[in-house]
Motif scaffolding. Structure first.
Motif, mmCIF file in Angstrom:
data_model
loop_
_atom_site.group_PDB
_atom_site.id
_atom_site.type_symbol
_atom_site.label_atom_id
_atom_site.label_comp_id
_atom_site.label_asym_id
_atom_site.label_seq_id
_atom_site.Cartn_x
_atom_site.Cartn_y
_atom_site.Cartn_z
ATOM 1 N N VAL A 253 0.861 -1.178 0.000
ATOM 2 C CA VAL A 253 0.000 0.000 0.000
ATOM 3 C C VAL A 253 0.894 1.223 0.000
ATOM 4 C CG1 VAL A 253 -1.787 1.274 1.213
ATOM 5 C CG2 VAL A 253 -1.825 -1.221 1.219
ATOM 6 N N TYR A 254 0.828 2.015 -1.053
ATOM 7 C CA TYR A 254 1.656 3.204 -1.162
ATOM 8 C C TYR A 254 1.001 4.371 -0.430
ATOM 9 C CZ TYR A 254 4.561 0.879 -4.640
ATOM 10 O OH TYR A 254 5.418 0.014 -5.273
ATOM 11 N N LYS A 255 1.832 5.162 0.209
ATOM 12 C CA LYS A 255 1.351 6.344 0.903
ATOM 13 C C LYS A 255 0.853 7.385 -0.098
ATOM 14 C CE LYS A 255 4.688 5.840 4.691
ATOM 15 N NZ LYS A 255 5.792 6.501 5.398
ATOM 16 N N PRO A 256 0.081 8.376 0.371
ATOM 17 C CA PRO A 256 -0.415 9.405 -0.556
ATOM 18 C C PRO A 256 0.695 10.125 -1.308
ATOM 19 C CG PRO A 256 -1.628 9.506 1.499
ATOM 20 C CD PRO A 256 -0.537 8.488 1.699
ATOM 21 N N ARG A 257 1.805 10.417 -0.645
ATOM 22 C CA ARG A 257 2.875 11.149 -1.307
ATOM 23 C C ARG A 257 3.578 10.304 -2.369
ATOM 24 N NH1 ARG A 257 8.214 11.681 2.582
ATOM 25 N NH2 ARG A 257 8.756 9.464 2.618
ATOM 26 N N GLU A 258 3.409 8.965 -2.310
ATOM 27 C CA GLU A 258 4.047 8.066 -3.267
ATOM 28 C C GLU A 258 3.148 7.739 -4.458
ATOM 29 O OE1 GLU A 258 6.495 5.833 0.353
ATOM 30 O OE2 GLU A 258 4.749 4.900 -0.581
ATOM 31 N N ARG A 259 1.940 8.221 -4.445
ATOM 32 C CA ARG A 259 1.004 7.937 -5.523
ATOM 33 C C ARG A 259 1.013 9.075 -6.542
ATOM 34 N NH1 ARG A 259 -4.075 4.589 -3.030
ATOM 35 N NH2 ARG A 259 -2.917 3.581 -1.337
ATOM 36 N N THR A 260 0.729 8.735 -7.785
ATOM 37 C CA THR A 260 0.690 9.756 -8.829
ATOM 38 C C THR A 260 -0.477 10.698 -8.580
ATOM 39 O OG1 THR A 260 -0.733 8.438 -10.281
ATOM 40 C CG2 THR A 260 1.658 8.108 -10.475
ATOM 41 N N THR A 261 -0.360 11.892 -9.138
ATOM 42 C CA THR A 261 -1.437 12.864 -8.978
ATOM 43 C C THR A 261 -2.724 12.366 -9.613
ATOM 44 O OG1 THR A 261 0.208 14.640 -8.990
ATOM 45 C CG2 THR A 261 -2.078 15.267 -9.389
ATOM 46 N N TRP A 262 -2.609 11.699 -10.753
ATOM 47 C CA TRP A 262 -3.790 11.153 -11.413
ATOM 48 C C TRP A 262 -4.459 10.106 -10.528
ATOM 49 C CZ3 TRP A 262 -6.988 12.580 -14.957
ATOM 50 C CH2 TRP A 262 -7.851 11.663 -15.570
ATOM 51 N N ALA A 263 -3.654 9.305 -9.817
ATOM 52 C CA ALA A 263 -4.215 8.298 -8.914
ATOM 53 C C ALA A 263 -4.932 8.955 -7.742
ATOM 54 C CB ALA A 263 -3.117 7.367 -8.412
ATOM 55 N N LEU A 264 -4.419 10.081 -7.253
ATOM 56 C CA LEU A 264 -5.081 10.794 -6.162
ATOM 57 C C LEU A 264 -6.406 11.393 -6.622
ATOM 58 C CD1 LEU A 264 -2.084 12.660 -4.463
ATOM 59 C CD2 LEU A 264 -3.203 10.549 -3.720
ATOM 60 N N ILE A 265 -6.431 11.903 -7.845
ATOM 61 C CA ILE A 265 -7.672 12.493 -8.372
ATOM 62 C C ILE A 265 -8.738 11.420 -8.570
ATOM 63 C CG2 ILE A 265 -8.684 13.693 -10.348
ATOM 64 C CD1 ILE A 265 -6.019 15.147 -10.681
ATOM 65 N N ASN A 266 -8.318 10.246 -9.067
ATOM 66 C CA ASN A 266 -9.250 9.154 -9.354
ATOM 67 C C ASN A 266 -9.181 8.070 -8.279
ATOM 68 O OD1 ASN A 266 -10.252 9.716 -12.334
ATOM 69 N ND2 ASN A 266 -8.072 10.189 -12.262
ATOM 70 N N GLN A 267 -9.056 8.493 -7.035
ATOM 71 C CA GLN A 267 -8.918 7.555 -5.937
ATOM 72 C C GLN A 267 -10.196 6.728 -5.739
ATOM 73 O OE1 GLN A 267 -6.359 6.672 -3.907
ATOM 74 N NE2 GLN A 267 -7.812 5.199 -3.071
ATOM 75 N N ASP A 268 -10.007 5.434 -5.530
ATOM 76 C CA ASP A 268 -11.136 4.554 -5.241
ATOM 77 C C ASP A 268 -11.601 4.800 -3.807
ATOM 78 O OD1 ASP A 268 -12.978 2.575 -4.968
ATOM 79 O OD2 ASP A 268 -11.542 0.902 -4.999
ATOM 80 N N PRO A 269 -12.827 5.295 -3.604
ATOM 81 C CA PRO A 269 -13.295 5.596 -2.238
ATOM 82 C C PRO A 269 -13.511 4.358 -1.379
ATOM 83 C CG PRO A 269 -15.079 5.888 -3.816
ATOM 84 C CD PRO A 269 -13.833 5.634 -4.622
ATOM 85 N N ASN A 270 -13.546 3.189 -1.995
ATOM 86 C CA ASN A 270 -13.777 1.952 -1.241
ATOM 87 C C ASN A 270 -12.490 1.292 -0.767
ATOM 88 O OD1 ASN A 270 -16.620 2.082 -1.613
ATOM 89 N ND2 ASN A 270 -16.385 1.261 -3.689
ATOM 90 N N GLU A 271 -11.342 1.842 -1.122
ATOM 91 C CA GLU A 271 -10.075 1.270 -0.669
ATOM 92 C C GLU A 271 -9.955 1.406 0.836
ATOM 93 O OE1 GLU A 271 -5.272 2.066 -1.027
ATOM 94 O OE2 GLU A 271 -6.637 3.021 -2.447
#
Length: 397
Positions: A253-271
């Protein structure tokens, strides 16, 4: 571009580059010294040492570039005024706000650099650093840890094995206390490190996992027996994520700072991890998106206080102190807003309002400074009095 614009742009850009390189180098060296343990304690090469430390450079550049632009603007305007060049330009009919053109060009370049670093390069660097640390940890477990030693792998993670037989580790004990509410103990007869799909795993055989759940009412303990259990060493970096209890190992599980910006924008709310750390995801995304606004704000603050020509009898110390205090207050306010946005969605607005308000006030001073400066001087006089007294005492000394 006019000759005067090229002259000012060259001077400001050179100063910004020198300041950026100097500040980045100093801070990078201080951080690199903290990683010397990679060589002395974890048996890694100098190449790995420099790779780990260099992966933090994008974050340093993104944070230092606005400050370097601010300092270069102060330096350039102060030099132009000290050489009486601003006075000559004003006498030639060049309005003070007209001189912002070369600084605006430099600011646009700096904002693009900060945006690119914050949105794209910085998360990629943190992700690569996470993966590299995982490989270092796997190598550390397999080749560096001595038989019979209890060694801390990460904050709250302790590893031990009884002896080594070939590439197998016998009598493995690992305690994971990163999550105080759910500590876990792994015990296995044997294990070995393996690489698969770019990740490093500790493959445990014939053992148990003891998990303790602590709450206000009571503490519960569960013991899971397994024949084979693949523990992903990436899961030992940072936040505890827990396993599935079926011998499939811990999921990376990658931390928020390790995720791409596109992944943060399209984050799965069920994770599951997102549900626990939704505030950090929100704060990280908006911190990246608002980062390009701060170079604009800092440059305009410097120009607002020093953009007009002044004679040698007109002191510029108070103006420089005002600019430094303003930029410092905005930086501190931005950090406070970022921290508050983890808890409250409404605080996210402050990440954009702070630089936007600073830009608006600075523009008002640049275009209507003759009317506003006397009022601001009376307003800020009590705040600047201690600094003026200190400057006077230093001069007398």
């Amino acid at each position: 571009m006019l000759l005067i614009d090229r002259y000012i742009l060259k001077m400001a850009a050179l100063a910004a580059i020198v300041i950026l390189i100097g500040l980045t180098s100093v801070i990078w060296v201080t951080q690199a010294l903290r990683e010397v343990d990679l060589i002395t304690g974890k048996g890694q090469t100098v190449f790995i040492f420099f790779t780990v430390t260099l992966l933090s450079l994008p974050a340093l550049i993104a944070g230092i570039a606005p400050v370097a632009l601010f300092m270069s603007t102060l330096y350039t305007l102060n030099k132009l005024n000290g050489d009486s060049e601003l006075i000559v330009m004003n006498a030639a009919g060049i309005a003070p706000h007209r001189l912002t053109r070369p600084f605006v060009m430099l600011t646009i370049a700096t904002s693009l650099l900060v945006g690119y670093m914050s949105i794209s390069v910085m998360p990629a660097g943190f992700r690569a650093l996470r993966d590299l640390i995982t490989l270092i940890r796997a190598d550390f477990v397999a080749n560096v840890v001595k038989e019979g030693q209890f060694v801390s792998l990460d904050s709250g993670v302790t590893f031990h094995y009884r002896e080594k037989q070939g590439d197998a580790l016998l009598g493995i004990f690992m305690q994971d206390r990163r999550d105080p509410a759910q500590p876990a103990v792994y015990i296995a007869e044997r294990g070995r490190t393996v690489d698969a799909d770019g990740n490093s795993f500790l493959l445990l055989e014939k053992g148990t996992i003891q998990r303790e759940t602590k709450d206000k009412d009571r503490d519960t303990t569960s013991i899971i027996s397994f024949e084979r259990y693949a523990l992903n060493l990436s899961a030992l970096s940072g936040d505890a994520t827990g396993g599935d209890g079926e011998g499939n190992g811990d999921k990376v599980v990658y931390k928020p700072r390790e995720r791409t910006t596109w992944a943060l924008i399209n984050q799965d709310p069920n994770e599951g991890y997102y549900k626990i750390q939704a505030g950090r995801f929100r704060a990280e995304l908006h911190n990246r998106l608002s980062a390009p606004l701060y170079p604009i704000a800092f440059m305009l603050v410097a120009f607002a206080v020093l953009g007009e020509a002044r004679t040698t009898r007109q002191g510029r110390n108070a103006a420089i102190q005002t600019a430094i205090l303003t930029v410092g207050a905005v930086r501190i306010g931005a950090y406070a807003a970022w921290t508050a946005s983890v808890r409250s969605p409404f605080a996210v607005v402050l990440l954009y309002v702070l630089p936007a308000a600073t830009i608006a006030i600075a523009l008002l001073l640049i275009f209507y400074g003759n009317r506003l400066r006397p009022f601001l001087a009376r307003l800020l006089a009590p705040l600047l009095a201690p600094f003026n007294g200190l400057t006077a005492r230093l001069r007398r000394a």
